[in-house]
Design a protein around this motif. Structure first.
Motif, PDB file in Angstrom:
ATOM      1  N   GLY A 180       3.151 -11.970   9.836  1.00  0.00           N
ATOM      2  CA  GLY A 180       3.124 -11.090  10.932  1.00  0.00           C
ATOM      3  C   GLY A 180       4.448 -10.541  10.880  1.00  0.00           C
ATOM      4  O   GLY A 180       4.606  -9.296  11.535  1.00  0.00           O
ATOM      5  N   GLY A 181       5.646 -10.904  10.468  1.00  0.00           N
ATOM      6  CA  GLY A 181       6.886 -10.072  10.075  1.00  0.00           C
ATOM      7  C   GLY A 181       7.881 -10.275  11.355  1.00  0.00           C
ATOM      8  O   GLY A 181       8.769  -9.748  11.589  1.00  0.00           O
ATOM      9  N   ALA A 182       7.489 -11.356  12.307  1.00  0.00           N
ATOM     10  CA  ALA A 182       8.343 -11.695  13.340  1.00  0.00           C
ATOM     11  C   ALA A 182       9.787 -11.901  12.819  1.00  0.00           C
ATOM     12  O   ALA A 182      10.012 -12.467  11.951  1.00  0.00           O
ATOM     13  CB  ALA A 182       7.822 -12.903  14.168  1.00  0.00           C
ATOM     14  N   GLY A 183      10.904 -11.278  13.470  1.00  0.00           N
ATOM     15  CA  GLY A 183      12.157 -11.505  12.892  1.00  0.00           C
ATOM     16  C   GLY A 183      13.284 -10.766  13.794  1.00  0.00           C
ATOM     17  O   GLY A 183      12.751 -10.205  14.907  1.00  0.00           O
ATOM     18  N   PRO A 184      14.462 -10.529  13.404  1.00  0.00           N
ATOM     19  CA  PRO A 184      15.477 -10.099  14.385  1.00  0.00           C
ATOM     20  C   PRO A 184      15.045  -8.641  14.657  1.00  0.00           C
ATOM     21  O   PRO A 184      14.625  -7.886  13.951  1.00  0.00           O
ATOM     22  CB  PRO A 184      16.646  -9.695  12.966  1.00  0.00           C
ATOM     23  CG  PRO A 184      16.208 -11.073  12.117  1.00  0.00           C
ATOM     24  CD  PRO A 184      15.097 -11.086  12.007  1.00  0.00           C
ATOM     25  N   GLY A 185      15.435  -8.514  16.022  1.00  0.00           N
ATOM     26  CA  GLY A 185      15.011  -7.224  16.880  1.00  0.00           C
ATOM     27  C   GLY A 185      13.520  -6.903  17.259  1.00  0.00           C
ATOM     28  O   GLY A 185      13.290  -5.873  17.809  1.00  0.00           O
ATOM     29  N   ASP A 257       6.117  -5.231  18.470  1.00  0.00           N
ATOM     30  CA  ASP A 257       5.855  -4.801  17.026  1.00  0.00           C
ATOM     31  C   ASP A 257       5.102  -6.012  16.371  1.00  0.00           C
ATOM     32  O   ASP A 257       4.637  -5.809  15.169  1.00  0.00           O
ATOM     33  CB  ASP A 257       7.423  -5.256  16.514  1.00  0.00           C
ATOM     34  CG  ASP A 257       8.603  -4.526  17.231  1.00  0.00           C
ATOM     35  OD1 ASP A 257       8.452  -3.238  16.903  1.00  0.00           O
ATOM     36  OD2 ASP A 257       9.333  -4.939  17.941  1.00  0.00           O
ATOM     37  N   VAL A 258       4.856  -7.150  16.859  1.00  0.00           N
ATOM     38  CA  VAL A 258       3.720  -8.028  16.199  1.00  0.00           C
ATOM     39  C   VAL A 258       2.938  -8.637  17.208  1.00  0.00           C
ATOM     40  O   VAL A 258       3.425  -8.815  18.359  1.00  0.00           O
ATOM     41  CB  VAL A 258       4.645  -9.315  15.761  1.00  0.00           C
ATOM     42  CG1 VAL A 258       3.893 -10.263  14.825  1.00  0.00           C
ATOM     43  CG2 VAL A 258       5.646  -8.910  14.564  1.00  0.00           C
ATOM     44  N   VAL A 259       1.824  -8.927  16.880  1.00  0.00           N
ATOM     45  CA  VAL A 259       0.620  -9.637  17.727  1.00  0.00           C
ATOM     46  C   VAL A 259      -0.018 -10.581  17.043  1.00  0.00           C
ATOM     47  O   VAL A 259      -0.512 -10.590  15.765  1.00  0.00           O
ATOM     48  CB  VAL A 259      -0.436  -8.502  18.303  1.00  0.00           C
ATOM     49  CG1 VAL A 259      -1.377  -9.359  18.973  1.00  0.00           C
ATOM     50  CG2 VAL A 259       0.175  -7.417  19.253  1.00  0.00           C
ATOM     51  N   VAL A 260      -0.211 -11.808  17.614  1.00  0.00           N
ATOM     52  CA  VAL A 260      -0.956 -12.857  16.923  1.00  0.00           C
ATOM     53  C   VAL A 260      -1.778 -13.436  17.937  1.00  0.00           C
ATOM     54  O   VAL A 260      -1.455 -13.837  19.174  1.00  0.00           O
ATOM     55  CB  VAL A 260       0.051 -13.971  16.528  1.00  0.00           C
ATOM     56  CG1 VAL A 260      -0.760 -15.232  15.774  1.00  0.00           C
ATOM     57  CG2 VAL A 260       1.281 -13.450  15.533  1.00  0.00           C
ATOM     58  N   ASP A 261      -3.041 -13.446  17.663  1.00  0.00           N
ATOM     59  CA  ASP A 261      -3.991 -13.985  18.508  1.00  0.00           C
ATOM     60  C   ASP A 261      -4.354 -15.430  18.088  1.00  0.00           C
ATOM     61  O   ASP A 261      -5.043 -15.408  16.895  1.00  0.00           O
ATOM     62  CB  ASP A 261      -5.344 -12.859  18.404  1.00  0.00           C
ATOM     63  CG  ASP A 261      -6.614 -13.603  18.969  1.00  0.00           C
ATOM     64  OD1 ASP A 261      -6.352 -14.462  19.969  1.00  0.00           O
ATOM     65  OD2 ASP A 261      -7.481 -13.040  18.840  1.00  0.00           O
ATOM     66  N   ASN A 287      -7.651 -12.864  15.373  1.00  0.00           N
ATOM     67  CA  ASN A 287      -8.266 -14.235  14.715  1.00  0.00           C
ATOM     68  C   ASN A 287      -9.826 -14.341  15.067  1.00  0.00           C
ATOM     69  O   ASN A 287     -10.565 -15.051  14.432  1.00  0.00           O
ATOM     70  CB  ASN A 287      -7.649 -15.416  15.515  1.00  0.00           C
ATOM     71  CG  ASN A 287      -7.744 -16.767  14.901  1.00  0.00           C
ATOM     72  OD1 ASN A 287      -7.991 -16.614  13.407  1.00  0.00           O
ATOM     73  ND2 ASN A 287      -7.555 -17.794  15.395  1.00  0.00           N
ATOM     74  N   GLY A 288     -10.447 -13.512  16.007  1.00  0.00           N
ATOM     75  CA  GLY A 288     -11.666 -13.681  16.310  1.00  0.00           C
ATOM     76  C   GLY A 288     -12.753 -13.085  15.314  1.00  0.00           C
ATOM     77  O   GLY A 288     -12.604 -11.746  14.844  1.00  0.00           O
ATOM     78  N   LEU A 289     -13.710 -13.851  14.677  1.00  0.00           N
ATOM     79  CA  LEU A 289     -14.495 -13.255  13.919  1.00  0.00           C
ATOM     80  C   LEU A 289     -15.719 -12.407  14.825  1.00  0.00           C
ATOM     81  O   LEU A 289     -15.973 -12.753  15.762  1.00  0.00           O
ATOM     82  CB  LEU A 289     -15.608 -14.378  13.382  1.00  0.00           C
ATOM     83  CG  LEU A 289     -14.740 -15.371  12.550  1.00  0.00           C
ATOM     84  CD1 LEU A 289     -15.633 -16.417  12.059  1.00  0.00           C
ATOM     85  CD2 LEU A 289     -14.392 -14.545  11.171  1.00  0.00           C
ATOM     86  N   GLY A 290     -16.190 -11.327  14.191  1.00  0.00           N
ATOM     87  CA  GLY A 290     -17.061 -10.492  15.097  1.00  0.00           C
ATOM     88  C   GLY A 290     -16.474  -9.412  15.839  1.00  0.00           C
ATOM     89  O   GLY A 290     -16.998  -8.501  16.282  1.00  0.00           O
ATOM     90  N   ARG A 306      -4.119  -8.022   9.930  1.00  0.00           N
ATOM     91  CA  ARG A 306      -4.768  -9.028   9.106  1.00  0.00           C
ATOM     92  C   ARG A 306      -5.163 -10.046   9.784  1.00  0.00           C
ATOM     93  O   ARG A 306      -5.144 -10.113  11.015  1.00  0.00           O
ATOM     94  CB  ARG A 306      -3.694  -9.502   7.880  1.00  0.00           C
ATOM     95  CG  ARG A 306      -2.515 -10.154   8.880  1.00  0.00           C
ATOM     96  CD  ARG A 306      -1.351 -10.128   7.719  1.00  0.00           C
ATOM     97  NE  ARG A 306      -1.617 -10.960   6.409  1.00  0.00           N
ATOM     98  CZ  ARG A 306      -0.785 -10.808   5.317  1.00  0.00           C
ATOM     99  NH1 ARG A 306       0.076 -10.191   5.291  1.00  0.00           N
ATOM    100  NH2 ARG A 306      -1.191 -11.345   4.384  1.00  0.00           N
ATOM    101  N   ALA A 307      -5.836 -11.188   9.011  1.00  0.00           N
ATOM    102  CA  ALA A 307      -6.334 -12.248   9.896  1.00  0.00           C
ATOM    103  C   ALA A 307      -5.501 -13.671   9.555  1.00  0.00           C
ATOM    104  O   ALA A 307      -5.247 -13.876   8.357  1.00  0.00           O
ATOM    105  CB  ALA A 307      -7.925 -12.655   9.663  1.00  0.00           C
ATOM    106  N   PRO A 308      -5.152 -14.515  10.313  1.00  0.00           N
ATOM    107  CA  PRO A 308      -4.801 -15.510  10.110  1.00  0.00           C
ATOM    108  C   PRO A 308      -5.458 -16.693   9.154  1.00  0.00           C
ATOM    109  O   PRO A 308      -6.650 -16.906   9.649  1.00  0.00           O
ATOM    110  CB  PRO A 308      -4.116 -16.333  11.481  1.00  0.00           C
ATOM    111  CG  PRO A 308      -5.266 -15.673  12.362  1.00  0.00           C
ATOM    112  CD  PRO A 308      -5.508 -14.317  11.972  1.00  0.00           C
ATOM    113  N   ARG A 309      -5.192 -17.130   8.203  1.00  0.00           N
ATOM    114  CA  ARG A 309      -5.671 -17.921   7.347  1.00  0.00           C
ATOM    115  C   ARG A 309      -5.090 -19.359   6.895  1.00  0.00           C
ATOM    116  O   ARG A 309      -4.582 -19.314   5.890  1.00  0.00           O
ATOM    117  CB  ARG A 309      -6.252 -17.321   6.224  1.00  0.00           C
ATOM    118  CG  ARG A 309      -7.202 -16.169   6.259  1.00  0.00           C
ATOM    119  CD  ARG A 309      -8.648 -16.855   6.685  1.00  0.00           C
ATOM    120  NE  ARG A 309      -9.181 -17.717   5.613  1.00  0.00           N
ATOM    121  CZ  ARG A 309      -9.606 -17.321   4.583  1.00  0.00           C
ATOM    122  NH1 ARG A 309      -9.901 -15.860   4.266  1.00  0.00           N
ATOM    123  NH2 ARG A 309     -10.180 -18.075   3.659  1.00  0.00           N
TER     124      ARG A 309
END
Length: 369
Positions: A180-185, A257-261, A287-290, A306-309
């Motif tokens: 996801g690229g989470a980091g400074p700022g 800047d970053v979203v993680v579902d 993350n959700g299929l469909g 992108r999708a978490p794997r």
């Protein structure tokens, strides 16, 4: 007479029973793990409800002590009897393009999006216990470890239940930071305060993110409160507050800047709202299929989706460092522990049933009940 090993076996939909298996002979290229603790993973309640996927010994967040090891395995793994390890669920080939790149989670031998017969494909916590030597999951006194096992050596004093977080918190490191690229700022928004979501919060803050926001529901109140002690700057109940309005207030209208579902939302609502709350150039891990999203909106906002794997080796190793740092209330994360005879309760508690306020649930095969 050979010694017997007790295990909790899923025999049908949401039904387990205690069975005994012969303790296997250990060849040169294998080992036997005395299981200390097995975490109930985020996918376990779904697997528990899955029809036509039995008999299996579930449990894929596994920690234990090397009880017996062959010479070839000892030379390859650089571990010995008495060493403590945390395992990945993957049993990769170590020869394909992905394994050679160091991304064994995408190996075709373990990629369940490409495997047709999941029951009879070897992977810890998901494989038929009819496959000899039977002990393929952590809800058992012992586990069999073939030569392609992926493991991390852990300190002698690390609580076993804490170490089971290597998998879900490793997912947090992978999904929020490495992918996801989470980091400074950066400003990070995480959906879902389960064990993966809490792992994303901790990892994003450790990576230096300026602002970390966690979104959950009313039933998640205790987890939302816990997230604040793990590094979240804001924990929002979306049933009480307008999430988009709050996010835009927090980011002064810029977006995140970053979203993680981490919720596996099938409706598509999270995907759509994630785009609406994203800053230009944001990265979304959905993350959700469909789910479906507008390519036009992705282009307009210059988004990466992108999708978490799963997780890489380094992500889990990084997570273990955070877990053992002493900086965080890991005892509060590891909220409930059960024995082999209570596996049904353990899995359902992890799904928010039977037991209130469960966060990370573990199974101790040696717990006297």
């Amino acid at each position: 007479m050979r010694k017997m090993v007790k295990a909790s076996v899923k025999v049908d939909v949401e039904k387990v029973e205690i069975r005994e298996f012969e303790r296997p002979s250990i060849p040169s290229a294998a080992a036997l793990l005395r299981v200390e603790s097995a975490g109930v993973g985020g996918s376990d309640p779904e697997l528990y409800r899955k029809p036509n996927h039995a008999p299996i010994i579930m449990g894929h967040e596994n920690v234990g002590t090397i009880d017996e090891i062959g010479a070839e395995a000892q030379a390859r793994w650089k571990v010995k009897v008495g060493d403590r390890v945390a395992l990945h669920e993957y049993l990769p080939c170590w020869n394909c393009e992905w394994c050679l790149k160091g991304d064994f989670r995408l190996c075709m031998e373990v990629d369940f999006f490409n495997v047709k017969d999941r029951l009879n494909t070897l992977r810890f916590g998901m494989s038929s216990c009819n496959i000899a030597p039977h002990l393929w999951g952590g809800y058992a006194e012992y586990m069999y470890m073939p030569i392609n096992t992926v493991m991390h050596k852990i300190p002698a004093d690390m609580p076993a239940s804490h170490a089971t977080l290597a998998v879900p918190f490793g997912n947090g490191v992978q999904w929020a930071v490495r992918d996801g690229g989470a980091g400074p700022g950066k400003t990070v928004l995480v959906f879902g305060p389960g064990q993966q979501g809490l792992g994303c919060v901790l990892a994003a803050k450790e990576a230096g993110s300026k602002t970390v926001i966690l979104a959950g529901l009313t039933r998640d109140r205790s987890r939302l409160d816990l997230a604040l002690r793990l590094g979240a700057d804001f924990a929002i109940n979306v049933e009480e507050d307008d999430l988009k309005k709050r996010v835009m207030e927090i980011t002064l209208g810029r977006g995140v800047d970053v979203v993680v579902d981490t919720t596996s939302d099938p409706s598509g609502e999270i995907a759509q709202s994630s785009i609406a709350m994203s800053a230009k150039g944001a990265t979304l891990s959905l993350n959700g299929l469909g789910q479906s999203v507008s390519i036009g909106e992705i282009k307009r906002r210059y988004l990466t989706i992108r999708a978490p794997r799963g997780r890489s080796y380094q992500a889990a190793e990084t997570a273990l460092g955070y877990i053992g740092s002493g900086k965080y209330p890991i005892d509060e994360v590891c909220s409930h522990n059960y024995g082999l005879h209570q596996v049904d309760t353990a899995i359902k508690a992890s799904a928010g049933k039977l037991i209130a306020d469960a966060v990370h649930v573990t199974v101790d095969p040696w717990l006297q009940e």
